[in-house]
Design an enzyme around this catalytic site. Structure first.
Site, mmCIF file in Angstrom:
data_model
loop_
_atom_site.group_PDB
_atom_site.id
_atom_site.type_symbol
_atom_site.label_atom_id
_atom_site.label_comp_id
_atom_site.label_asym_id
_atom_site.label_seq_id
_atom_site.Cartn_x
_atom_site.Cartn_y
_atom_site.Cartn_z
ATOM 1 N N SER A 137 2.971 28.975 106.332
ATOM 2 C CA SER A 137 4.451 28.520 105.926
ATOM 3 C C SER A 137 4.968 29.130 105.035
ATOM 4 O O SER A 137 6.228 29.173 104.789
ATOM 5 C CB SER A 137 4.239 26.755 105.537
ATOM 6 O OG SER A 137 3.233 26.744 104.392
ATOM 7 N N HIS B 191 4.226 24.856 111.867
ATOM 8 C CA HIS B 191 5.294 25.850 111.789
ATOM 9 C C HIS B 191 5.510 26.764 113.050
ATOM 10 O O HIS B 191 6.298 27.572 113.273
ATOM 11 C CB HIS B 191 5.542 26.675 110.708
ATOM 12 C CG HIS B 191 5.815 26.252 109.442
ATOM 13 N ND1 HIS B 191 7.342 25.921 109.116
ATOM 14 C CD2 HIS B 191 5.242 25.622 108.435
ATOM 15 C CE1 HIS B 191 7.217 25.176 107.921
ATOM 16 N NE2 HIS B 191 6.166 24.811 107.593
ATOM 17 N N LYS C 111 9.461 19.009 112.287
ATOM 18 C CA LYS C 111 9.959 20.239 111.977
ATOM 19 C C LYS C 111 10.987 20.581 113.165
ATOM 20 O O LYS C 111 11.938 20.086 113.271
ATOM 21 C CB LYS C 111 8.968 21.479 111.788
ATOM 22 C CG LYS C 111 8.553 21.090 110.334
ATOM 23 C CD LYS C 111 7.539 22.065 109.790
ATOM 24 C CE LYS C 111 6.798 21.924 108.671
ATOM 25 N NZ LYS C 111 6.374 20.632 108.313
#
Length: 391
Positions: free
Chosen positions: A180, A208, A239
């Protein structure tokens, strides 16, 4: 009270070090341009990779779920908190990830806490990349397992640790899929090869990578074509998916076991029906929209290359996470503040999140950024970068 005096002293030290931050209160929803204190600001720090927070199908699904189920689920999953929308979401996630089953948690953070503490016992060892996310670190701390750390992406060191831990009942290798802070990708094929050689379990946190890597954003396992060879896949719904939550994808037996042992699952009220419906709609949008992921990568690769041509240090980035390495914590925060003055929000990240001399502003490029957005960002970064002597 003395404890407040101690806290005040610690906060003053943060201010002196240039690391103190006040939370920004935004006056609009997550988007490429957002409003802050009446100003229109270009957002370059959002995890909304695909722009799904405003997708009409997701909003329609959330509204319909509220009309049908109300605003809350009313309980934990093991009592009355598992609605058919939760069950449908988990089946859709398992199909999307190519696994037997999936189990949804309230956040990506609690997913790692719940999964790691459930599968690891006193006779086991967990082997973790040194740059893994804080939720992994905290999840490991909740276990009684032995702990080993290997240098970031160092496969020689990982193999040495695997050799010396053969006496443990289980060996679990834990890695982020995409890291990240630096935006680099784990060497998953090498990790899987070593795990198979030394009979270890592979645990990948794709926070991610979800919606970013792999066909239609299926994640790092799909990206490398390792289906059936990664035992535990952690994903986020907070996300690129555009909502909130996390999940474990793997064997049905793993799901059954965690339902009985994963404490965040057992003792937290389940996702609201609107959130579950939103996540379900998002996965279906991903399946139908490969162009979104392609646009994300076109924007990210072009923007990173332009930053590098200007002379910025973008570290090890190879994904839409693009750090600009500044170094000194106070200087990093001043750089971030100066960008905000010019109309760009780019969050400064400093120690202890990263090493003391590795302060950076972390840029995240999304599929929704237009050519004009990115041109404005580059021109502004060039101007402020020259002021700070970064280029």
């Amino acid at each position: 009270m003395s404890y407040l005096t101690d806290l005040a002293t610690d906060i003053e030290k943060l201010k002196q070090d240039g690391r103190y931050r006040q939370i920004k209160v935004w006056e609009s929803g997550s988007d490429t341009w957002m409003h802050l204190k009446g100003r229109r600001i270009l957002q370059l720090s959002s995890n909304n990779y695909l722009g799904l927070t405003h997708h009409p199908k997701l909003k329609e699904a959330a509204i319909a779920a509220i009309e049908k189920y109300g605003v809350g689920s009313g309980s934990v999953r093991t009592i009355t908190g598992t609605l058919d929308i939760h069950d449908e979401l988990e089946m859709e996630l398992a199909s999307f990830k190519g696994t037997e089953a999936a189990l949804v948690f309230q956040s990506g953070f609690t997913t790692n806490q719940g999964a790691l503490s459930a599968i690891l016992g006193a006779d086991d060892v967990v082997i973790s990349d040194e740059l893994n996310h804080a939720s992994i670190i905290d999840g490991i701390r909740l276990t009684k397992a032995s702990r080993k750390i290997f240098a970031h992406k160092d496969m020689n060191q990982l193999e040495a640790v695997l050799k010396e831990t053969q006496h443990h009942r289980k060996r679990v290798i834990v890695t982020d899929g995409v890291f990240s802070m630096d935006g680099d990708i784990a060497p998953l094929p090498d990790i899987v090869h070593l795990a198979e050689t030394y009979d270890a379990i592979v645990y990948v946190d794709d926070a991610h990578a979800s919606g970013v890597l792999g066909k239609n954003g299926k994640g790092s396992t799909d990206h490398f074509g390792l289906h059936g060879r990664v035992h535990i896949q952690i994903g986020t719904l907070s996300k690129a998916i555009g909502a909130v939550g996390g999940y474990v994808a793997g064997a049905q037996l793993l799901k059954d076991y965690m339902i009985h042992t994963a404490r965040p699952f057992l003792f937290s009220t389940s996702q609201t029906p609107a959130v579950a419906a939103t996540c379900l709609a998002a996965i279906r949008v991903l399946k139908e929209s490969p162009d979104l992921v392609a646009k994300l990568w076109d924007n990210a690769n072009g923007f990173r290359a332009s930053l590098q041509r200007l002379g910025f240090d973008t570290g090890a980035s190879e994904t839409p996470i693009i750090p600009i390495i500044v170094g000194d914590p106070a200087q990093t925060m001043r750089f971030s503040d100066r960008l905000l003055e010019e109309g760009i929000f780019a969050q400064g990240i400093v120690y202890p999140t990263v090493a003391m001399d590795k302060g950076r502003v972390r840029l995240i490029v999304t599929a929704q950024h237009t050519e004009a957005d990115l041109a404005f960002a580059l021109a502004t970064l060039e101007k402020v970068g020259r002021e700070f002597g970064l280029i």
